[in-house]
Design a protein around this motif. Structure first.
Motif, PDB file in Angstrom:
ATOM      1  N   SER A   2       0.840  -1.197   0.000  1.00 23.89           N
ATOM      2  CA  SER A   2       0.000   0.000   0.000  1.00 23.89           C
ATOM      3  C   SER A   2       0.876   1.249   0.000  1.00 23.89           C
ATOM      4  O   SER A   2       2.053   1.209   0.357  1.00 23.89           O
ATOM      5  CB  SER A   2      -0.912   0.010   1.222  1.00 23.89           C
ATOM      6  N   GLU A   3       0.252   2.359  -0.382  1.00 20.87           N
ATOM      7  CA  GLU A   3       0.993   3.626  -0.432  1.00 20.87           C
ATOM      8  C   GLU A   3       1.502   4.019   0.950  1.00 20.87           C
ATOM      9  O   GLU A   3       2.632   4.472   1.091  1.00 20.87           O
ATOM     10  CB  GLU A   3       0.103   4.728  -0.999  1.00 20.87           C
ATOM     11  N   SER A   4       0.688   3.814   1.992  1.00 25.96           N
ATOM     12  CA  SER A   4       1.125   4.192   3.341  1.00 25.96           C
ATOM     13  C   SER A   4       2.264   3.288   3.823  1.00 25.96           C
ATOM     14  O   SER A   4       3.189   3.756   4.483  1.00 25.96           O
ATOM     15  CB  SER A   4      -0.035   4.192   4.326  1.00 25.96           C
ATOM     16  N   ALA A   5       2.200   1.993   3.510  1.00 34.25           N
ATOM     17  CA  ALA A   5       3.280   1.078   3.888  1.00 34.25           C
ATOM     18  C   ALA A   5       4.562   1.448   3.161  1.00 34.25           C
ATOM     19  O   ALA A   5       5.657   1.404   3.743  1.00 34.25           O
ATOM     20  CB  ALA A   5       2.894  -0.363   3.585  1.00 34.25           C
ATOM     21  N   GLU A   6       4.435   1.840   1.903  1.00 33.39           N
ATOM     22  CA  GLU A   6       5.598   2.268   1.133  1.00 33.39           C
ATOM     23  C   GLU A   6       6.180   3.558   1.715  1.00 33.39           C
ATOM     24  O   GLU A   6       7.394   3.716   1.802  1.00 33.39           O
ATOM     25  CB  GLU A   6       5.207   2.476  -0.329  1.00 33.39           C
ATOM     26  N   GLN A   7       5.301   4.471   2.149  1.00 32.23           N
ATOM     27  CA  GLN A   7       5.746   5.720   2.756  1.00 32.23           C
ATOM     28  C   GLN A   7       6.511   5.449   4.052  1.00 32.23           C
ATOM     29  O   GLN A   7       7.552   6.055   4.306  1.00 32.23           O
ATOM     30  CB  GLN A   7       4.566   6.647   3.016  1.00 32.23           C
ATOM     31  N   VAL A   8       6.007   4.530   4.874  1.00 25.72           N
ATOM     32  CA  VAL A   8       6.690   4.174   6.116  1.00 25.72           C
ATOM     33  C   VAL A   8       8.051   3.565   5.795  1.00 25.72           C
ATOM     34  O   VAL A   8       9.060   3.920   6.404  1.00 25.72           O
ATOM     35  CB  VAL A   8       5.834   3.225   6.984  1.00 25.72           C
ATOM     36  N   GLN A   9       8.098   2.682   4.832  1.00 27.23           N
ATOM     37  CA  GLN A   9       9.350   2.029   4.455  1.00 27.23           C
ATOM     38  C   GLN A   9      10.368   3.055   3.937  1.00 27.23           C
ATOM     39  O   GLN A   9      11.540   3.021   4.323  1.00 27.23           O
ATOM     40  CB  GLN A   9       9.084   0.952   3.406  1.00 27.23           C
ATOM     41  N   THR A  10       9.929   3.967   3.093  1.00 29.85           N
ATOM     42  CA  THR A  10      10.808   5.007   2.566  1.00 29.85           C
ATOM     43  C   THR A  10      11.302   5.902   3.695  1.00 29.85           C
ATOM     44  O   THR A  10      12.488   6.250   3.759  1.00 29.85           O
ATOM     45  CB  THR A  10      10.076   5.856   1.499  1.00 29.85           C
ATOM     46  N   THR A  11      10.410   6.261   4.593  1.00 24.86           N
ATOM     47  CA  THR A  11      10.776   7.116   5.715  1.00 24.86           C
ATOM     48  C   THR A  11      11.779   6.412   6.626  1.00 24.86           C
ATOM     49  O   THR A  11      12.749   7.032   7.087  1.00 24.86           O
ATOM     50  CB  THR A  11       9.525   7.543   6.508  1.00 24.86           C
ATOM     51  N   GLU A  12      11.574   5.125   6.878  1.00 26.01           N
ATOM     52  CA  GLU A  12      12.523   4.370   7.698  1.00 26.01           C
ATOM     53  C   GLU A  12      13.914   4.388   7.063  1.00 26.01           C
ATOM     54  O   GLU A  12      14.909   4.586   7.761  1.00 26.01           O
ATOM     55  CB  GLU A  12      12.058   2.925   7.878  1.00 26.01           C
ATOM     56  N   ARG A  13      13.973   4.195   5.760  1.00 25.73           N
ATOM     57  CA  ARG A  13      15.265   4.207   5.059  1.00 25.73           C
ATOM     58  C   ARG A  13      15.917   5.580   5.150  1.00 25.73           C
ATOM     59  O   ARG A  13      17.095   5.700   5.497  1.00 25.73           O
ATOM     60  CB  ARG A  13      15.085   3.812   3.589  1.00 25.73           C
ATOM     61  N   LEU A  14      15.154   6.637   4.857  1.00 24.45           N
ATOM     62  CA  LEU A  14      15.697   7.995   4.927  1.00 24.45           C
ATOM     63  C   LEU A  14      16.118   8.356   6.353  1.00 24.45           C
ATOM     64  O   LEU A  14      17.129   9.034   6.561  1.00 24.45           O
ATOM     65  CB  LEU A  14      14.677   9.010   4.407  1.00 24.45           C
ATOM     66  N   TRP A  15      15.348   7.912   7.341  1.00 25.32           N
ATOM     67  CA  TRP A  15      15.681   8.178   8.729  1.00 25.32           C
ATOM     68  C   TRP A  15      17.013   7.523   9.101  1.00 25.32           C
ATOM     69  O   TRP A  15      17.859   8.136   9.750  1.00 25.32           O
ATOM     70  CB  TRP A  15      14.558   7.687   9.643  1.00 25.32           C
ATOM     71  N   GLN A  16      17.197   6.262   8.687  1.00 26.84           N
ATOM     72  CA  GLN A  16      18.459   5.583   8.979  1.00 26.84           C
ATOM     73  C   GLN A  16      19.637   6.295   8.309  1.00 26.84           C
ATOM     74  O   GLN A  16      20.702   6.443   8.911  1.00 26.84           O
ATOM     75  CB  GLN A  16      18.397   4.110   8.535  1.00 26.84           C
ATOM     76  N   GLU A  17      19.457   6.736   7.072  1.00 27.33           N
ATOM     77  CA  GLU A  17      20.500   7.489   6.375  1.00 27.33           C
ATOM     78  C   GLU A  17      20.787   8.805   7.104  1.00 27.33           C
ATOM     79  O   GLU A  17      21.943   9.178   7.293  1.00 27.33           O
ATOM     80  CB  GLU A  17      20.096   7.775   4.927  1.00 27.33           C
ATOM     81  N   PHE A  18      19.726   9.495   7.509  1.00 26.38           N
ATOM     82  CA  PHE A  18      19.879  10.778   8.182  1.00 26.38           C
ATOM     83  C   PHE A  18      20.622  10.619   9.500  1.00 26.38           C
ATOM     84  O   PHE A  18      21.477  11.438   9.848  1.00 26.38           O
ATOM     85  CB  PHE A  18      18.497  11.414   8.418  1.00 26.38           C
ATOM     86  N   ARG A  19      20.315   9.573  10.233  1.00 25.59           N
ATOM     87  CA  ARG A  19      20.956   9.337  11.528  1.00 25.59           C
ATOM     88  C   ARG A  19      22.455   9.114  11.409  1.00 25.59           C
ATOM     89  O   ARG A  19      23.179   9.302  12.385  1.00 25.59           O
ATOM     90  CB  ARG A  19      20.311   8.140  12.223  1.00 25.59           C
ATOM     91  N   GLN A  20      22.921   8.712  10.243  1.00 24.38           N
ATOM     92  CA  GLN A  20      24.347   8.486  10.041  1.00 24.38           C
ATOM     93  C   GLN A  20      25.119   9.800   9.875  1.00 24.38           C
ATOM     94  O   GLN A  20      26.331   9.829   9.989  1.00 24.38           O
ATOM     95  CB  GLN A  20      24.575   7.596   8.805  1.00 24.38           C
ATOM     96  N   GLU A  21      24.393  10.863   9.592  1.00 18.82           N
ATOM     97  CA  GLU A  21      25.004  12.170   9.346  1.00 18.82           C
ATOM     98  C   GLU A  21      25.291  12.877  10.678  1.00 18.82           C
ATOM     99  O   GLU A  21      24.399  12.984  11.515  1.00 18.82           O
ATOM    100  CB  GLU A  21      24.042  13.059   8.542  1.00 18.82           C
ATOM    101  N   PRO A  22      26.505  13.378  10.857  1.00 15.96           N
ATOM    102  CA  PRO A  22      26.754  14.162  12.064  1.00 15.96           C
ATOM    103  C   PRO A  22      26.093  15.538  11.955  1.00 15.96           C
ATOM    104  O   PRO A  22      25.945  16.077  10.848  1.00 15.96           O
ATOM    105  CB  PRO A  22      28.280  14.289  12.103  1.00 15.96           C
ATOM    106  N   PHE A  23      25.679  16.084  13.074  1.00 19.28           N
ATOM    107  CA  PHE A  23      25.114  17.433  13.086  1.00 19.28           C
ATOM    108  C   PHE A  23      26.237  18.400  12.724  1.00 19.28           C
ATOM    109  O   PHE A  23      27.300  18.384  13.345  1.00 19.28           O
ATOM    110  CB  PHE A  23      24.531  17.748  14.460  1.00 19.28           C
ATOM    111  N   PRO A  24      26.036  19.248  11.720  1.00 16.92           N
ATOM    112  CA  PRO A  24      27.114  20.136  11.253  1.00 16.92           C
ATOM    113  C   PRO A  24      27.576  21.130  12.330  1.00 16.92           C
ATOM    114  O   PRO A  24      26.752  21.741  13.021  1.00 16.92           O
ATOM    115  CB  PRO A  24      26.475  20.890  10.082  1.00 16.92           C
ATOM    116  N   ASP A  25      28.879  21.272  12.449  1.00 16.38           N
ATOM    117  CA  ASP A  25      29.444  22.216  13.411  1.00 16.38           C
ATOM    118  C   ASP A  25      28.923  23.629  13.176  1.00 16.38           C
ATOM    119  O   ASP A  25      28.714  24.379  14.122  1.00 16.38           O
ATOM    120  CB  ASP A  25      30.972  22.222  13.328  1.00 16.38           C
TER     121      ASP A  25
END
Length: 107
Positions: A2-25
């Motif tokens: 479903s579109e909502s399940a796909e949205q959750v999956q995409t968000t989970e992936r983007l969230w994991q990628e984002f968490r790998q980024e350090p907060f810029p000085d």
């Protein structure tokens, strides 16, 4: 899927990628219109985590907070002079908008 399940999956992936980024000085002490950028990031991160934990839903309080922080980023991003900080906030904005897509209107 479903579109909502796909949205959750995409968000989970983007969230994991984002968490790998350090907060810029360059953003550690950055303040725009009286709000620290790190606080904007903290609020959005909390909303994203709640949204993921609740399978794509947020309560009205967090929906309003998320929308407010998206609006804050809309004002902040053009003011950031550091390319790394700007890209970081753009990714944060993309994640927040993705989560807010199917939330009830707060206006």
């Amino acid at each position: 899927m479903s579109e909502s399940a796909e949205q959750v999956q995409t968000t989970e992936r983007l969230w994991q990628e984002f968490r790998q980024e350090p907060f810029p000085d360059s953003l550690r002490r950055a303040t725009f219109e009286g709000t620290d950028v790190w606080l904007i990031e903290l609020d959005i991160a909390g909303c994203v985590l709640r949204w993921l934990d609740n399978n794509g839903t947020l309560d009205s309080k967090n929906s309003i907070l998320l929308q407010s922080r998206i609006e804050d980023l809309d004002r902040v991003i053009p003011e950031i002079n550091d390319p790394v900080g700007g890209q970081y906030c753009q990714r944060l904005h993309q994640l927040a908008v993705l989560v807010s897509r199917n939330l009830p209107s707060t206006k």
